[in-house]
Design an enzyme around this catalytic site. Structure first.
Site, PDB file in Angstrom:
ATOM      1  N   ASP A  14       0.855  -1.205   0.000  1.00  0.00           N
ATOM      2  CA  ASP A  14       0.000   0.000   0.000  1.00  0.00           C
ATOM      3  C   ASP A  14       0.890   1.254   0.000  1.00  0.00           C
ATOM      4  OD1 ASP A  14       0.964  -0.574   2.599  1.00  0.00           O
ATOM      5  OD2 ASP A  14      -0.751   0.350   3.591  1.00  0.00           O
ATOM      6  N   HIS A 250       9.754  -0.155   8.699  1.00  0.00           N
ATOM      7  CA  HIS A 250       8.873  -1.337   8.784  1.00  0.00           C
ATOM      8  C   HIS A 250       8.950  -2.316   7.593  1.00  0.00           C
ATOM      9  CE1 HIS A 250       6.832   0.534  12.191  1.00  0.00           C
ATOM     10  NE2 HIS A 250       6.583   1.613  11.464  1.00  0.00           N
TER      11      HIS A 250
HETATM   12  C1  BDR Z   1       2.817  -0.563   8.694  1.00  0.00           C
HETATM   13  O1  BDR Z   1       1.737   0.348   8.518  1.00  0.00           O
HETATM   14  C2  BDR Z   1       1.965   1.164   7.402  1.00  0.00           C
HETATM   15  O2  BDR Z   1       1.767   2.497   7.746  1.00  0.00           O
HETATM   16  C3  BDR Z   1       3.388   0.943   6.976  1.00  0.00           C
HETATM   17  O3  BDR Z   1       3.537   1.042   5.572  1.00  0.00           O
HETATM   18  C4  BDR Z   1       3.689  -0.447   7.454  1.00  0.00           C
HETATM   19  O4  BDR Z   1       3.286  -1.416   6.513  1.00  0.00           O
HETATM   20  C5  BDR Z   1       3.535  -0.244   9.993  1.00  0.00           C
HETATM   21  O5  BDR Z   1       2.684  -0.417  11.077  1.00  0.00           O
HETATM   22 CA    CA Z   2       2.835  -0.798   4.170  1.00  0.00          CA
END
Ligand code: BDR
Ligand code: CA
Length: 331
Positions: A14, A250
């Site tokens: 995403d 992340h």
């Molecule tokens: C996850 O949430 C999204 O905002 C980031 O892309 C990552 O996949 C981190 O909690």
């Molecule tokens: Ca993500």
């Protein structure tokens, strides 16, 4: 990781700033062959996610099939995308975008996953870094999918580290808890790269500035712009992150687990996701091997491997080495 046999990966995403980092790491790594990008709502609408996936690949000179997937959670109501984290456009509010001619593969993301898994049985690794609706839908289209897919690595959830959208929930599992529980219960080889490890790796803006300076390329300039916006958000939130004007990477950790599993320590157990109430989105790992009398933890719940510790310094180095390499193609 062997460089002779690149792993065929479908990247479910995403984008999203850390999604963009993950995509560029995967495209740069000779051990990874991104055979498709499936998009979902999450950090942005699914339409924007697909637009960003096409844009990021086009400006880096890669031609990868991109599909559009689920637009909302399976059961719960939709929420507005977090524009304060990733920007309105998901990439830190880019000032301009270059023209390109890449267009979407017309298939829905779930159908694409099923088609690819059937065409390459035992070969496809799904690296999923957004809410898990596309994977849950693919499981509905093809219940035999776990026997066709090589493994699933996902960024989402948390075991011991506090959540980032509630005291117990991480954003991706929060955004579609029903889909997440379906994916964790499907019976495929599944590794969770959650906040327990992603909060251990702080990436300074200066790392992306070095990469952009080295390449002098629109793709790495775009990444740097996006990371600056994202690092402002994280630096406002966490004083220890502000000290180096950094952010959490992340999603890129999911790929670093794929390419360098030796940097991670794992724990295995049955995992379930709370679908409603105060704990909605919480990933719950059964860590004691006693016979709990409550339903939902019996032997049919498959094992999940959860990353608990990471060698953060080496992970940062692997990321920098890969993005400093000669991976960008002429556009
Ligand atoms: C996850 O949430 C999204 O905002 C980031 O892309 C990552 O996949 C981190 O909690
Ligand atoms: Ca993500």
């Amino acid at each position: 990781m062997s460089h002779t046999l690149p792993r065929k990966v479908i990247f479910d995403t995403d984008p999203g700033v850390d999604d963009a980092m993950a995509l560029y790491y995967a495209l740069a790594h000779p051990g990874v062959d991104v055979v498709g990008i499936t998009t979902t709502f999450g950090n942005v609408t699914v339409q924007q996610a697909a637009t960003n996936a096409l844009y990021l690949t086009a400006i880096a000179g890669f031609e990868v099939p991109v599909t559009q997937g689920v637009a909302k959670p399976w059961v719960k109501a939709s929420e507005a995308p977090p524009d304060f984290i990733h920007g309105d456009d998901g990439l830190g509010n880019l000032l301009t975008r270059q023209d390109h001619s890449h267009t979407l593969d017309p298939r829905a993301s779930a159908q694409f996953i099923v088609d690819m898994a059937r065409a390459h049985p035992g070969e496809i690794t799904l690296v999923a870094v957004g809410p898990l609706g596309n994977l849950a839908m693919a499981l509905m289209l093809a219940p035999e999918l776990p026997t066709l897919v090589r493994e699933v690595i996902l960024m989402g959830g948390t075991v011991l580290e506090p959540g980032n959208v509630s005291p117990v929930a991480e954003a991706n599992t929060w955004n579609d808890p029903h889909a997440a529980d379906r994916v964790f219960s499907a019976g495929w080889k599944l590794t969770m790269v959650g906040l327990d490890v992603t909060h251990q790796v702080i990436l300074p803006v200066s790392l992306f500035a070095r990469i952009a300076k080295h390449h002098q390329h629109v793709a790495t300039d775009t990444l740097l712009h996006a990371v600056k916006f994202y690092a402002d958000f994280y630096s406002d939130l966490y004083p220890h992150v502000a000290e180096i004007h950094g952010c959490f990477g992340h999603d890129v950790l999911a790929f670093i687990y794929l390419t360098n599993p030796e940097l991670f320590t794992l724990e295995s157990g049955r995992m379930r996701v709370a679908v409603d109430g105060l704990a909605q989105g919480q990933t719950i790992l059964r860590r004691r091997h006693i016979n709990y009398p409550q339903a939902g933890w019996d032997a049919h719940v498959p094992l999940t491997h959860a990353c608990m510790e990471v060698d953060a310094k080496s992970a940062r180095q692997v990321l920098e080495d890969m993005l400093m390499g000669d991976w960008l193609k002429p556009v």
